[in-house]
Write a protein that holds these residues in place. Structure first.
Motif, short mmCIF file in Angstrom:
data_model
loop_
_atom_site.label_atom_id
_atom_site.label_comp_id
_atom_site.label_asym_id
_atom_site.label_seq_id
_atom_site.Cartn_x
_atom_site.Cartn_y
_atom_site.Cartn_z
N LEU A 238 4.88 20.00 -22.39
CA LEU A 238 3.57 21.16 -22.09
C LEU A 238 2.80 21.62 -22.23
N PHE A 239 3.24 22.79 -21.48
CA PHE A 239 3.17 24.19 -22.66
C PHE A 239 2.89 24.04 -22.97
N PHE A 240 3.16 23.89 -24.81
CA PHE A 240 3.94 24.43 -26.16
C PHE A 240 2.05 23.44 -26.26
N LEU A 241 1.97 22.03 -25.53
CA LEU A 241 0.69 21.57 -25.63
C LEU A 241 -0.92 21.69 -25.37
N CYS A 242 -0.86 22.21 -24.27
CA CYS A 242 -1.44 22.47 -23.00
C CYS A 242 -2.45 23.92 -23.85
N VAL A 243 -2.07 24.63 -24.58
CA VAL A 243 -2.09 25.57 -25.35
C VAL A 243 -3.92 24.93 -25.93
N ASP A 244 -3.47 24.06 -27.28
CA ASP A 244 -4.94 23.27 -27.30
C ASP A 244 -5.27 21.70 -26.35
N TYR A 245 -4.43 21.25 -25.96
CA TYR A 245 -4.83 19.97 -25.87
C TYR A 245 -4.84 19.94 -24.20
N HIS A 246 -5.80 19.22 -23.87
CA HIS A 246 -5.71 18.50 -21.66
C HIS A 246 -4.32 17.50 -21.63
N VAL A 247 -3.72 18.05 -21.36
CA VAL A 247 -2.51 17.24 -22.00
C VAL A 247 -2.35 16.18 -20.28
N PHE A 248 -2.80 16.27 -19.66
CA PHE A 248 -3.04 15.37 -18.19
C PHE A 248 -5.01 15.24 -18.49
#
Length: 488
Positions: A238-248
């Motif tokens: 989640l921390f790696f992806l939330c930089v460039d995506y809205h994971v939720f």
């Protein structure tokens, strides 16, 4: 200084709770019976796995309890001017999540908005045409290239490429933590002084590692490592992806839902813990007095909790909250920022929930004291002339601790759920404060639209379920360790 430290009333409560937890740990460490009971809690695999997950929630809550205000560039009469927005250390760490606000809803990992807008496109003849389409998000997936039709290219590949280092980092962190644990256990065993009957024996790390996973250690380290690994595998991606995506995804006004979930954790912890600690003194004192002295004191206590139970709980809490809101609205000079106003309402909700939920524990303690006061050791103390207050403090109260501990931990879960229900009907925390209840309240109207906006409700549900379930599992372990009937 470029910032001004802000201390809210709830921050003081959190600090007092932390100091109380440290004092309770020190007190238990110096009492053999309490130390033995907590050792049994530590030997419980479900309890320690739940405690590991609760540590994550507590750390997030503590980070969100360190508040400050940023200094502005302008000054007035040589004095520094600070922003009216109160931030926390969690806000500073989650700055990308907090500042990347879209226009409206977007689904998890989406690159386009969830609602159509009027956009202009340039046709083949060089003239612009207007049509209704899903616009590209400003931040979510903005780094991806587009094809000729304006669709992002390689989103699945980009997510997969980011997941691989996230899982690798999780594995490395877990391996380092496991190695550190094995090294500490080996050092601890090697440092023990040998005795004539048990000479010192060299312990290899492989032996300690095998004992951990076979469950032969006194503390359930295998459950801690398993829960810690599951947390890493869930959180680091989640921390790696939330930089460039809205994971939720994002909510109606474009705020990242993952950021809202993290901010909701502190609200749930404050309500559950502060309201529980308000409940305990009332229930303990009145239950002891009613059960031991009986007579008119028992009748008065029974009248109090019977009358309170006859009033519908939701109506009582709603009336109290509305009266407190009137006081807040008529005294705006009390608050320098909106955060202080919301914080006072949060504390009012905690105290109101605590003052209206002590009756069940009081009734339970009264019945237990009525039984204990007839036992031989209480009658012996009375025969030797021991004062009633000393009997209450030294003989009765310690034998009620298992009931108090398990009830309070279970009440923590019910109070977290109560906040969600109260905020859902509009009488919970301040609308400016993020909580699981306000997230559910904001998402309830979107469940009837087509297509359904499901991610806000789902994210709040998953994290609230993890918090409540962990508290319940830890409560079961504490109950099994402290209940004297189970010990026998």
């Amino acid at each position: 200084m470029n910032f001004q430290i802000v201390i809210l009333w709830s921050d003081i409560c959190v600090a007092l709770l932390l100091a109380g937890a440290v004092a309770a740990a020190w007190f238990s460490a110096h009492r053999p019976l309490l130390r033995a009971a907590w050792a049994k809690v530590g030997a419980s695999r479900p309890g320690m796995a739940a405690a590991t997950i609760l540590v994550f929630f507590v750390l997030v809550g503590l980070l969100d309890s360190l508040h400050y205000r940023l200094r502005l560039e302008d000054t007035r009469d040589g004095q520094a001017v600070y922003s009216v927005e109160v931030l926390s250390l969690l806000d500073a760490l989650a700055t990308p999540l907090r500042e990347r606000v879209e226009k409206t809803y977007s689904a998890p990992f989406a690159t386009h908005s969830y609602a159509k807008e009027t956009v202009e496109i340039e046709g083949g003849d060089g003239q612009k045409r207007q049509l209704r389409d899903f616009p590209r998000l400003t931040y979510g997936g903005a780094h991806l290239q587009e094809d000729a039709d304006g669709n992002p290219v390689g989103r699945a590949t980009d997510v997969a490429v980011r997941l691989l280092p996230a899982f690798a980092a999780a594995l490395c962190v877990w391996a380092a933590a496991a190695a550190g644990l094995v090294y500490a256990l080996v050092r601890r065993r090697s440092s023990r002084m040998p005795s004539p009957t048990m000479p010192s024996v060299a312990v290899s790390p492989r032996t300690v590692w095998r004992e951990i996973w076979q469950g032969k250690t006194a503390f359930a380290w295998n459950a801690v490592l398993a829960a810690f690994g599951a947390l890493l595998l869930f959180l680091l991606p989640l921390f790696f992806l939330c930089v460039d995506y809205h994971v939720f995804g994002t909510d109606k006004v474009g705020i990242d839902v993952f950021y809202q979930v993290l901010k909701s954790i502190r609200t749930a912890l404050v309500i559950g813990l502060v309201a529980t600690l308000v409940t305990m003194p009332l229930a303990l004192v009145l239950g002891l007095l009613a059960g031991y002295f009986r007579g008119w004191i028992d009748d008065l206590v029974q009248y109090l909790y019977t009358t309170l139970n006859s009033i519908p709980g939701v109506l009582l809490v709603a009336a109290s909250i509305l009266m407190m809101q009137v006081v807040i609205d008529t005294h705006p000079q009390w608050f320098a920022t909106a955060a202080e106003r919301a914080d006072l309402r949060l504390l009012a909700l905690c105290f109101i929930l605590g003052l209206t939920s002590w009756t069940s524990l009081c009734r339970l303690l009264r019945g237990e004291v009525l039984k204990l006061r007839e036992l031989e050791y209480i009658q012996a103390a009375q025969a030797f002339g021991v004062s009633s207050w000393r009997i209450l403090a030294r003989h009765l109260a310690p034998n009620l601790m298992h009931i108090i501990v398990i009830t309070l931990v279970m009440d923590f879960s019910s109070l977290v759920l109560a906040e969600a229900v109260l905020s859902y009907i509009g009488i919970g925390v301040d609308p400016l404060m993020i909580s699981f209840g306000t997230m559910i309240d904001n998402a309830r109207m979107e469940l009837s639209r087509d297509p359904v906006v499901w991610w806000s409700l789902s994210a709040a549900f998953v994290f609230m379920l993890a918090l409540v379930l962990s508290a319940n599992l830890l409560a079961d372990a504490v109950r099994d360790a402290f209940d004297p009937r189970l010990i026998r």
